[in-house]
Motif scaffolding. Structure first.
Motif: not given
Length: 752
Positions: A367, A369-370
């Protein structure tokens, strides 16, 4: 091309469609075929004739679900008919297989009349372990599901009704927890009164909501007792009619604690959200466009708004794929006769609990690196989180057994491990080691304790009981990281700048004083470099094992342990070993990280160490020393090394495993080549310990097998050290640290 054209090409590409049938047993010989069909098939047929439950033992029934639709309410396409719904039903089968390893036959019935549809489905009961109803319009879907659940002795589940209920229910549990709201006291407004909305409202009652606190709106407005009397609303709507004045959605939302949208996009304004109670929950789940956008809902308020939608580009996606594969997995594996409300609630509670746990790095990377951490923007696990399978399915299975709707009993702990193995051979192999590690927890020092991954890994190591982690680093930074991550974990920390480390400096000086290190330099090394501190702790017995390398180049991370701990008494050299797992095979690759151009003596030693490592994974080693030559077919210095090393090992009375070489890689791993062409070989089965002639070959081979061969790699695992040390690769994920901690702990147990 646009998305539509891409999708058409995707589906028509040879072979057309998205699914196929493959065999699960050998069919290569005449005997194979006689067992698969006539005459051998008669024996299981007669056993099933005597006891129908044996169909689960002899056939694929126990892992086969029928996805059944008449195409009257397909996705956002409406009543497009049975034939046109087939791509969707095939797609549903893909999701079952991808997420829970469940096989599917998609069944499209050209039946819109309830009796005919039910009769058709009921007649297929002998074929399936469960039925997933899909894309059937209301109100017929209510009657169809209820009748089939009553008339059939296998689970029947209408995902359009209950899938959203379960996933959003998990979100409700966590949203209420974060906002400190009591579900039983919350006023909940629904927009939509179709099958999904009715099922979701009913499920919220199971979670503690009160019927009198639920206000439901259809396209006309609030469903009230007055409207029931005046308009003759159907029974499924009447059950949520309120004795209040007629009104519209805006009236219903005023003062509400929660909005649940299962209707159409764009019908909720900022003003309507602003009129809700303090810290509202907004689940706008219309697809593809929510009733109100994430941005508008957040902008409408200055307080906390917990928002969920059906979209993947916003936080908190309510995605049914988090539910149906794992619900059916648990139900099938206990041969359930039904999917009950308690089983659905168990699934929702398991999902809610999973969202509160640390998120694997692979999921975060998927996703973008959120940040994914339990809170207002993360109340529901992500669909690609592999842990959903082995956390939700056992909970569902246990609920089925508790309620008495299972045909068989299982050990849910052992079952969770079997499910984990479905995700890959590497998980199955690591489970062997991790279970050994838990039997006698060892103290494992984590050299780069300030790193967030190390802190997260330490928390998981502690929680799972794998070892006793010791973080080496700045105490204040580590404690701040623990707090920021919301970890319920009080780590054991050694702060080299604040704690007493004199004895480690003394020992380092004693070991290295004739290698150019002064006493003051030893003190500075121990306080500045946690690799030296951790190595000295292990050497002195204050820690049982050391992990390092996460933020260092491999050679610089390996140097301190070699200088302080050194190699084992029976070893002159250390080596780096990777375990590569394939679908039905495990191989150990050595040496892939340490020795550039090993001699025959080093190759022999590496082979023995790697064989010992294989046995820690309950693998009986069969070692092949590799070359580009087969048993003397090429004569030169390079081919002589592995040949002589193999001869040395065969002559060693302490070597109690099969070993041979030199041989080519395909000879080593293809049993037919060994047995048919080289029948004299000491190996009568394919090798599982592959020793390469030099570092280049080993490193290249493991990376090619991992990237192109689809292998999963665990390692590098350092062998030949005097005490357990493992040097990771820079950028390894948390799961890699946890796995190596388990390997290190078992190493330490063996040394005890």
């Amino acid at each position: 091309m646009g998305l539509d054209d891409d999708a058409r090409e995707y589906h028509r590409r040879e072979p057309p469609g998205k699914i196929e049938i493959s065999t699960t047993k050998p069919t290569n010989t005449q005997r194979d075929l006689s067992l698969a069909y006539s005459p051998g098939v008669a024996a299981p047929c007669m056993d099933i004739h005597e006891d129908e439950n044996r169909a689960y033992e002899y056939t694929a029934k126990g892992n086969l679900v029928g996805v059944v639709s008449n195409g009257t309410a397909v996705l956002g396409l409406g009543d497009i008919g049975a034939q046109a719904s087939k791509p969707v039903m095939e797609g549903k089968g893909v999701l079952f297989k991808r997420f829970a390893d469940i096989d599917v036959f998609d069944i499209e019935l050209d039946q819109t009349e309830v009796d005919a549809f039910c009769n058709s489905v009921r007649a297929m009961e002998p074929t399936f372990g469960g039925i997933n109803l899909e894309d059937i319009s209301a109100p017929e879907c209510f009657e169809i599901e209820q009748r089939l659940r009553t008339e059939m002795d296998i689970p029947v589940f209408h995902d359009d009704q209950h899938g959203t209920a379960i996933i959003s229910g998990a979100g409700l549990i966590n949203a209420a927890d974060i906002l400190e709201k009591d579900i039983s006291e919350m006023n909940i407004t629904f927009s939509g009164a179709g099958g999904s909305a009715i099922a979701t409202a009913k499920f919220y009652l199971e979670l503690g909501a009160k019927r009198e606190n639920i206000t439901m709106c259809d396209s006309t407005g609030i469903i009230t007792e007055t409207r029931v009397e005046e308009e003759g609303l159907p029974e499924y709507k009447e059950q949520f009619a309120q004795d209040i004045s007629n009104g519209d959605l805006a009236d219903a939302m005023a003062g509400a604690d929660m909005f649940v949208g299962l209707s159409v996009g764009g019908i909720v304004s900022k003003e309507m959200v602003a009129s809700m109670a303090e810290d509202p929950i907004v689940f706008a789940m219309a697809n593809p466009d929510p009733e109100i956008t994430y941005e508008d809902a957040r902008e409408a308020r200055d307080d906390t708004v917990i928002m969920a939608t059906g979209r993947s580009d916003y936080p908190n996606q309510v995605n049914n794929v988090l539910g149906f594969p794992f619900l059916f997995r648990g139900a099938l594996d206990v041969r359930a006769t039904d999917i009950t409300e308690n089983m659905k609630r168990a699934a929702a509670e398991a999902l809610a609990d999973l969202a509160r746990q640390d998120v694997p790095d692979a999921v975060v990377k998927a996703y973008g690196d959120q940040p994914l951490q339990y809170g207002p923007e993360y109340i529901i696990p992500k669909p690609v989180d592999p842990r959903v399978l082995f956390q939700v399915a056992p909970t569902v299975a246990e609920a089925a057994m508790d309620e008495g709707v299972s045909r068989t009993e299982i050990d849910t702990d052992a079952y969770a491990e079997r499910l984990e193995a479905r995700l890959g051979k590497s998980r199955e192999m690591m489970r062997v080691v991790l279970n050994k590690a838990k039997n006698n927890r060892q103290r494992v020092a984590l050299a780069e304790g300030n790193d967030e991954k190390m802190v997260r890994a330490a928390a998981q190591i502690e929680e799972q009981g794998i070892a006793k982690p010791v973080l080496l680093g700045n105490r204040s930074e580590i404690e701040q990281t623990t707090t920021r991550l919301g970890l319920d974990f009080h780590p054991d920390i050694i702060d080299p700048r604040a704690d007493k480390t004199e004895k480690y400096a003394d020992r380092l000086y004693e070991l290295r004083q004739r290698k150019g290190i002064t006493r003051s330099e030893a003190d500075e090394l121990v306080r500045r470099d946690t690799n030296y501190l951790g190595s000295a702790m292990v050497e002195q017995g204050d820690a049982d094992a050391l992990l390092t390398g996460l933020t260092h180049h491999y050679p610089s991370a390996l140097r301190p342990p070699l200088e302080v701990i050194g190699t084992a008494a029976d070893a002159e050299y250390a080596a780096g070993v990777y375990m590569l797992t394939f679908k039905n095979r495990v191989v150990f690759i050595a040496d892939a990280t340490v020795n550039q151009n090993p001699s025959e003596e080093v190759l022999a030693e590496i082979t023995k160490h790697t064989a010992t490592l294989a046995r820690r994974f309950n693998i009986e080693p069969r070692a092949a020393l590799l070359s580009y030559s087969n048993f003397g077919s090429v004569e030169n210095e390079g081919t002589a090394k592995p040949r002589d090393a193999a001869a040395t090992l065969r002559a060693d009375p302490e070597v109690d495993f099969d070993v041979d070489g030199e041989m080519q890689a395909d000879t080593a791993v293809v049993e037919e080549i060994l047995t048919d062409t080289y029948e004299f070989s000491e190996l009568d089965e394919a090798a599982n310990v592959l020793v390469f002639p030099n570092l280049e070959a080993g490193n290249i081979a493991y990376k090619l097998l991992q990237r192109l061969g689809g292998a999963e790699a665990i390692g590098p695992m350092l062998v030949g050290m005097n005490k357990p040390v493992h040097v990771m690769q820079r950028g390894d994920e948390v799961k890699d640290i946890v796995n190596l901690a388990g390997v290190a702990a078992v190493d330490a147990q063996n040394q005890e």
